[in-house]
Design a protein around this motif. Structure first.
Motif, PDB file in Angstrom:
ATOM      1  N   ASN A  36       0.835  -1.212   0.000  1.00  0.00           N
ATOM      2  CA  ASN A  36       0.000   0.000   0.000  1.00  0.00           C
ATOM      3  C   ASN A  36       0.866   1.256   0.000  1.00  0.00           C
ATOM      4  O   ASN A  36       0.591   2.214  -0.729  1.00  0.00           O
ATOM      5  CB  ASN A  36      -0.945   0.021   1.202  1.00  0.00           C
ATOM      6  CG  ASN A  36      -2.132  -0.897   1.026  1.00  0.00           C
ATOM      7  OD1 ASN A  36      -2.535  -1.207  -0.098  1.00  0.00           O
ATOM      8  ND2 ASN A  36      -2.696  -1.348   2.129  1.00  0.00           N
ATOM      9  N   THR A  37       1.911   1.249   0.812  1.00  0.00           N
ATOM     10  CA  THR A  37       2.826   2.393   0.871  1.00  0.00           C
ATOM     11  C   THR A  37       3.490   2.630  -0.479  1.00  0.00           C
ATOM     12  O   THR A  37       3.611   3.769  -0.937  1.00  0.00           O
ATOM     13  CB  THR A  37       3.897   2.180   1.965  1.00  0.00           C
ATOM     14  OG1 THR A  37       3.232   2.029   3.221  1.00  0.00           O
ATOM     15  CG2 THR A  37       4.871   3.337   2.043  1.00  0.00           C
ATOM     16  N   LEU A  38       3.911   1.548  -1.122  1.00  0.00           N
ATOM     17  CA  LEU A  38       4.542   1.641  -2.438  1.00  0.00           C
ATOM     18  C   LEU A  38       3.613   2.311  -3.453  1.00  0.00           C
ATOM     19  O   LEU A  38       3.997   3.257  -4.138  1.00  0.00           O
ATOM     20  CB  LEU A  38       4.945   0.243  -2.925  1.00  0.00           C
ATOM     21  CG  LEU A  38       5.492   0.148  -4.342  1.00  0.00           C
ATOM     22  CD1 LEU A  38       6.828   0.854  -4.448  1.00  0.00           C
ATOM     23  CD2 LEU A  38       5.624  -1.314  -4.751  1.00  0.00           C
ATOM     24  N   TYR A  39       2.358   1.836  -3.526  1.00  0.00           N
ATOM     25  CA  TYR A  39       1.409   2.413  -4.489  1.00  0.00           C
ATOM     26  C   TYR A  39       1.008   3.834  -4.112  1.00  0.00           C
ATOM     27  O   TYR A  39       0.881   4.695  -4.992  1.00  0.00           O
ATOM     28  CB  TYR A  39       0.179   1.509  -4.642  1.00  0.00           C
ATOM     29  CG  TYR A  39       0.470   0.339  -5.545  1.00  0.00           C
ATOM     30  CD1 TYR A  39       0.552   0.503  -6.917  1.00  0.00           C
ATOM     31  CD2 TYR A  39       0.705  -0.920  -5.021  1.00  0.00           C
ATOM     32  CE1 TYR A  39       0.846  -0.568  -7.751  1.00  0.00           C
ATOM     33  CE2 TYR A  39       1.002  -1.997  -5.841  1.00  0.00           C
ATOM     34  CZ  TYR A  39       1.078  -1.810  -7.211  1.00  0.00           C
ATOM     35  OH  TYR A  39       1.375  -2.861  -8.034  1.00  0.00           O
ATOM     36  N   ASN A  40       0.827   4.097  -2.832  1.00  0.00           N
ATOM     37  CA  ASN A  40       0.485   5.462  -2.405  1.00  0.00           C
ATOM     38  C   ASN A  40       1.602   6.439  -2.759  1.00  0.00           C
ATOM     39  O   ASN A  40       1.345   7.573  -3.163  1.00  0.00           O
ATOM     40  CB  ASN A  40       0.181   5.506  -0.907  1.00  0.00           C
ATOM     41  CG  ASN A  40      -1.200   4.964  -0.599  1.00  0.00           C
ATOM     42  OD1 ASN A  40      -2.128   5.101  -1.406  1.00  0.00           O
ATOM     43  ND2 ASN A  40      -1.342   4.330   0.552  1.00  0.00           N
ATOM     44  N   GLY A  46       3.229  10.924  -8.610  1.00  0.00           N
ATOM     45  CA  GLY A  46       2.828  10.888 -10.018  1.00  0.00           C
ATOM     46  C   GLY A  46       3.810  10.063 -10.840  1.00  0.00           C
ATOM     47  O   GLY A  46       4.170  10.424 -11.956  1.00  0.00           O
ATOM     48  N   CYS A  47       4.254   8.955 -10.283  1.00  0.00           N
ATOM     49  CA  CYS A  47       5.309   8.135 -10.881  1.00  0.00           C
ATOM     50  C   CYS A  47       4.771   6.756 -11.268  1.00  0.00           C
ATOM     51  O   CYS A  47       4.054   6.131 -10.492  1.00  0.00           O
ATOM     52  CB  CYS A  47       6.431   8.000  -9.859  1.00  0.00           C
ATOM     53  SG  CYS A  47       7.655   6.751 -10.254  1.00  0.00           S
ATOM     54  N   LYS A  89      -4.874  -0.096 -12.937  1.00  0.00           N
ATOM     55  CA  LYS A  89      -6.243  -0.255 -12.436  1.00  0.00           C
ATOM     56  C   LYS A  89      -6.580   0.841 -11.428  1.00  0.00           C
ATOM     57  O   LYS A  89      -7.672   1.419 -11.459  1.00  0.00           O
ATOM     58  CB  LYS A  89      -6.397  -1.645 -11.807  1.00  0.00           C
ATOM     59  CG  LYS A  89      -7.770  -1.975 -11.340  1.00  0.00           C
ATOM     60  CD  LYS A  89      -8.634  -2.289 -12.518  1.00  0.00           C
ATOM     61  CE  LYS A  89      -9.944  -2.907 -12.084  1.00  0.00           C
ATOM     62  NZ  LYS A  89     -10.914  -2.928 -13.163  1.00  0.00           N
ATOM     63  N   ILE A  90      -5.654   1.136 -10.533  1.00  0.00           N
ATOM     64  CA  ILE A  90      -5.873   2.187  -9.534  1.00  0.00           C
ATOM     65  C   ILE A  90      -6.068   3.532 -10.235  1.00  0.00           C
ATOM     66  O   ILE A  90      -6.995   4.292  -9.919  1.00  0.00           O
ATOM     67  CB  ILE A  90      -4.689   2.259  -8.537  1.00  0.00           C
ATOM     68  CG1 ILE A  90      -4.651   0.990  -7.684  1.00  0.00           C
ATOM     69  CG2 ILE A  90      -4.775   3.504  -7.661  1.00  0.00           C
ATOM     70  CD1 ILE A  90      -3.355   0.802  -6.903  1.00  0.00           C
ATOM     71  N   LEU A  91      -5.194   3.830 -11.198  1.00  0.00           N
ATOM     72  CA  LEU A  91      -5.302   5.097 -11.933  1.00  0.00           C
ATOM     73  C   LEU A  91      -6.603   5.161 -12.727  1.00  0.00           C
ATOM     74  O   LEU A  91      -7.284   6.194 -12.740  1.00  0.00           O
ATOM     75  CB  LEU A  91      -4.104   5.282 -12.863  1.00  0.00           C
ATOM     76  CG  LEU A  91      -2.790   5.603 -12.166  1.00  0.00           C
ATOM     77  CD1 LEU A  91      -1.626   5.481 -13.138  1.00  0.00           C
ATOM     78  CD2 LEU A  91      -2.834   6.996 -11.548  1.00  0.00           C
ATOM     79  N   THR A  92      -6.960   4.062 -13.386  1.00  0.00           N
ATOM     80  CA  THR A  92      -8.209   4.028 -14.155  1.00  0.00           C
ATOM     81  C   THR A  92      -9.402   4.293 -13.245  1.00  0.00           C
ATOM     82  O   THR A  92     -10.280   5.092 -13.587  1.00  0.00           O
ATOM     83  CB  THR A  92      -8.372   2.664 -14.862  1.00  0.00           C
ATOM     84  OG1 THR A  92      -7.281   2.484 -15.766  1.00  0.00           O
ATOM     85  CG2 THR A  92      -9.678   2.584 -15.621  1.00  0.00           C
ATOM     86  N   ASN A  93      -9.422   3.653 -12.094  1.00  0.00           N
ATOM     87  CA  ASN A  93     -10.519   3.871 -11.150  1.00  0.00           C
ATOM     88  C   ASN A  93     -10.601   5.327 -10.709  1.00  0.00           C
ATOM     89  O   ASN A  93     -11.684   5.903 -10.636  1.00  0.00           O
ATOM     90  CB  ASN A  93     -10.373   2.961  -9.923  1.00  0.00           C
ATOM     91  CG  ASN A  93     -10.640   1.510 -10.248  1.00  0.00           C
ATOM     92  OD1 ASN A  93     -11.228   1.175 -11.272  1.00  0.00           O
ATOM     93  ND2 ASN A  93     -10.184   0.625  -9.376  1.00  0.00           N
ATOM     94  N   ASN A 170      -2.566  13.627  -8.432  1.00  0.00           N
ATOM     95  CA  ASN A 170      -2.144  12.233  -8.315  1.00  0.00           C
ATOM     96  C   ASN A 170      -2.666  11.330  -9.433  1.00  0.00           C
ATOM     97  O   ASN A 170      -2.445  10.137  -9.402  1.00  0.00           O
ATOM     98  CB  ASN A 170      -2.496  11.656  -6.942  1.00  0.00           C
ATOM     99  CG  ASN A 170      -3.981  11.569  -6.726  1.00  0.00           C
ATOM    100  OD1 ASN A 170      -4.780  12.047  -7.516  1.00  0.00           O
ATOM    101  ND2 ASN A 170      -4.366  10.988  -5.604  1.00  0.00           N
ATOM    102  N   ILE A 171      -3.349  11.895 -10.425  1.00  0.00           N
ATOM    103  CA  ILE A 171      -3.696  11.094 -11.604  1.00  0.00           C
ATOM    104  C   ILE A 171      -3.067  11.663 -12.871  1.00  0.00           C
ATOM    105  O   ILE A 171      -3.379  11.238 -13.967  1.00  0.00           O
ATOM    106  CB  ILE A 171      -5.232  10.905 -11.790  1.00  0.00           C
ATOM    107  CG1 ILE A 171      -5.944  12.239 -12.018  1.00  0.00           C
ATOM    108  CG2 ILE A 171      -5.824  10.151 -10.630  1.00  0.00           C
ATOM    109  CD1 ILE A 171      -7.410  12.086 -12.369  1.00  0.00           C
TER     110      ILE A 171
END
Length: 174
Positions: A36-40, A46-47, A89-93, A170-171
């Motif tokens: 979770n930390t990695l994705y957050n 914005g990477c 998937k996270i970005l698409t959502n 962040n997107i």
């Protein structure tokens, strides 16, 4: 994050790193805080890590009946790494949530729209024609064949500039 990870199909082929979705899901169950930390952090900065952008390209023949040596007889299948699939998937959502909550889609948009289907599109067309007939109007329904039509379309500047649409930082890509 967990929803995006759970949404990755376990039978999909892995990308070039060889990590399957099953392995990734098991790692998430063991180390949820770390992942979770990695994705957050990816979202905060914005990477999109280069390692996750790696693609394994597999050419699949469209038809076995014709000459399969012509490039047009192949369709490319890109297998991306699971880490990238999850971030995608996270970005698409997030993007879709932003688009829907800010009403950026036309009400006649049916494809890629939750709770709308081809049946809805057909019924909308039918209703349009029926109204025209009832009112004695000339109604024409045209269904153009647009195969490849958008391959070289130039998009207006404002439609492909997320900053002009006030998208959350962040997107946005860096």
């Amino acid at each position: 994050m967990g929803n995006a990870i759970d949404a990755i199909h376990c039978r999909k082929a892995p990308g070039e790193d060889g990590i399957t979705s099953d392995i990734f899901q098991r790692a998430y169950k063991q180390f949820p805080n770390l992942i979770n930390t990695l994705y957050n952090e990816c979202l905060r900065q914005g990477c999109f890590p280069k390692r996750w952008k790696g693609v394994k390209l597999i050419p699949i023949t469209r038809s076995r009946k014709e000459d399969t040596m012509k490039p047009s007889k192949f369709r490319p299948v890109s297998l991306i790494n699971v880490g990238g699939k999850v971030l995608e998937k996270i970005l698409t959502n997030r993007i879709m949530h932003y688009i829907y909550t800010n009403n950026f889609l036309n009400h006649n948009q049916f494809r890629f729209t939750p709770k709308k289907s081809t049946t809805d599109a057909a019924m909308t067309s039918k209703e349009f024609v029926e109204v025209g007939l009832r009112e004695g109007l000339i109604t024409i329904l045209v269904r153009p064949d647009v195969k490849g039509a958008f391959d070289a379309v130039l998009v207006a500047e404002h439609t492909n500039d997320p900053k002009r649409l006030n998208c959350p930082r962040n997107i946005l890509p860096h």
